[in-house]
Design an enzyme around this catalytic site. Structure first.
Site, PDB file in Angstrom:
ATOM      1  N   LYS A  56     -45.228  11.134 -20.385  1.00 24.79           N
ATOM      2  CA  LYS A  56     -46.469  11.908 -20.317  1.00 24.79           C
ATOM      3  C   LYS A  56     -47.735  11.115 -20.630  1.00 24.79           C
ATOM      4  O   LYS A  56     -48.825  11.467 -20.156  1.00 24.79           O
ATOM      5  CB  LYS A  56     -46.371  13.110 -21.259  1.00 24.79           C
ATOM      6  N   SER A 314     -36.514  11.408 -18.632  1.00 22.71           N
ATOM      7  CA  SER A 314     -37.954  11.630 -18.768  1.00 22.71           C
ATOM      8  C   SER A 314     -38.452  11.684 -20.199  1.00 22.71           C
ATOM      9  O   SER A 314     -39.633  11.467 -20.450  1.00 22.71           O
ATOM     10  CB  SER A 314     -38.347  12.922 -18.049  1.00 22.71           C
TER      11      SER A 314
END
Length: 414
Positions: A56, A314
């Site tokens: 992110k 992720s």
């Protein structure tokens, strides 16, 4: 006339140049265990080992670095279950911007602590990311703070796309890339970066089936909210695909798959035991799909055997207690928990004799319960409930057979 896509390869190249002094490329780990299972070389793109524990920071910093001085002075606001929160908080700290983040009630404690640790003001509202986005938008109107969306902005998608450039450099002959899918920013960015250079590479999105807004949206041709979500994968529990990612995913991605909760738990356990990697539920979705494909056709390659697969992990930000519960679930799904009841004479030595038989079968005893008040028991009998850990379904069956051969009559619990 063809329209210009919301994010171009040039945008991703610019984002990579911007991020060069902020983050390092995340590791790419070859997994022999998954390669053997899938019948094809498998590599793991470890975004869980990146700065702030997920991908992110790529998008958050790219978006926030483009703010004017006047916008920076007003501060930023974001909404997130945790990873985007940390990305925004860290980017704000690096850029000297005040940040407020709305996170759902029930968000992971480590994610809450980390977000505050980067200097952001954190408020908890609602139970989903969508609840938090609504509150963040209201805060934006009330204060003038700039809203930093988790996925639905060209700069966010461009930043996430830098992960795709790294994949092409680290595994040049990649044939398939598996990417977890929530709002779509990471998948859209990777697909844009990869398809511009290697249109032959298959890019597949993987979503938790209990929060699967994408299949219906793609079928409808536009983002459609999902009616209900209930998944451990909070990082990809998004009720509606983003408008910006949707266009790119629709045009570039080769397919979207879904995985069950049990598959996610099994993948997390596999990664922990065999790859020594701590991955949160959302981050394990790609590996869960790979393992599902391998199980569906055992002995056959799950993908093109001549071209490697890259599964993107992720994020790795997970609460320790949740990890413990998921490990237990994963063990159960893998058939490595065996629970049964057996009735034995109520006299000294009965329990130790039973445990000795289990030790001979290499079954690890986890829990023992005695019951003397069951109506079906005779006065000189006791019922023992046992939970053991085994190597898998075949070992469990062997344990039960050995108990029968020794004169016991075990009854499976449940």
């Amino acid at each position: 006339m063809p329209t210009t896509p919301p994010v171009t390869p040039a945008d991703i190249d610019a984002a990579r140049e911007l991020l060069a002094g902020v983050i390092n490329p995340t590791p790419m780990e070859f997994s022999q265990a998954l390669s053997t299972l899938a019948g094809v070389p498998v590599h793991l793109k470890c975004e869980n080992m990146g700065r702030a524990g997920s991908f992110k920071i790529r998008g958050a910093y790219t978006r926030m670095a483009a703010l004017s001085e006047e916008e920076r002075a007003r501060g930023v606001v974001a909404a997130s279950a945790g990873n985007h929160a940390q990305g925004v908080a860290l980017a704000a700290q690096l850029l000297g911007i005040e940040a407020t983040v709305f996170m759902p009630n029930g968000a992971s404690m480590p994610k809450l602590r980390a977000t505050r640790g980067y200097g952001a003001t954190v408020e908890q509202v609602g139970s989903t990311i969508d609840d938090c986005i609504e509150r963040a938008r209201t805060f934006e109107q009330e204060t003038g703070a700039v809203f930093i969306p988790p996925f639905d902005h060209p700069a966010i998608v461009a930043g996430q796309g830098t992960c795709g450039l790294e994949i092409l450099e680290e595994v040049p002959d990649v044939g398939t890339i598996l990417v977890c899918l929530g709002g779509g920013g990471l998948l859209a960015g990777i697909a844009t970066a990869v398809k511009a250079v290697r249109p032959d590479v298959r890019v597949i999105g993987v979503q938790a089936e209990e929060a699967a807004a994408w299949p219906g949206s793609l079928a409808a041709g536009h983002p459609v909210p999902v009616a209900k979500m209930s998944t451990m994968a909070d990082g990809i529990a998004v009720g509606r695909p983003g408008d910006v990612p949707f266009e790119l995913v629709r045009d570039l991605v080769d397919g979207v798959e879904t995985v069950a909760e049990d598959a996610i738990a099994r993948a997390m356990l596999f990664l922990l035991e065999r790859a020594k990697l701590v991955v949160e539920p959302a981050g394990a979705a790609a590996v869960a799909h790979l393992m599902d494909r391998a199980a569906a056709a055992p002995g056959e390659p799950a993908f093109d055997p001549d071209r490697p697969v890259v599964a993107v992990l992720s994020g790795g930000n997970i609460d320790t207690l949740l990890m413990l519960r998921i490990i237990q679930t994963g063990l159960g799904v893998a058939g490595r928990y065996l629970q049964f009841r057996v009735t034995v004479p109520d006299r000294p030595g009965s329990l130790s004799a039973l445990l000795a038989h289990l030790a001979e079968q290499r079954a690890n005893v986890l829990e023992v319960q005695h019951g003397r008040t069951t109506a079906s028991l005779h006065v000189h009998e006791v019922q023992i409930g046992i939970t053991v850990e085994t190597d898998g379904p075949e070992h469990s069956a062997a344990v039960m057979d050995a108990l029968h051969d020794s004169g016991y009559r075990p009854v499976l619990a449940g």
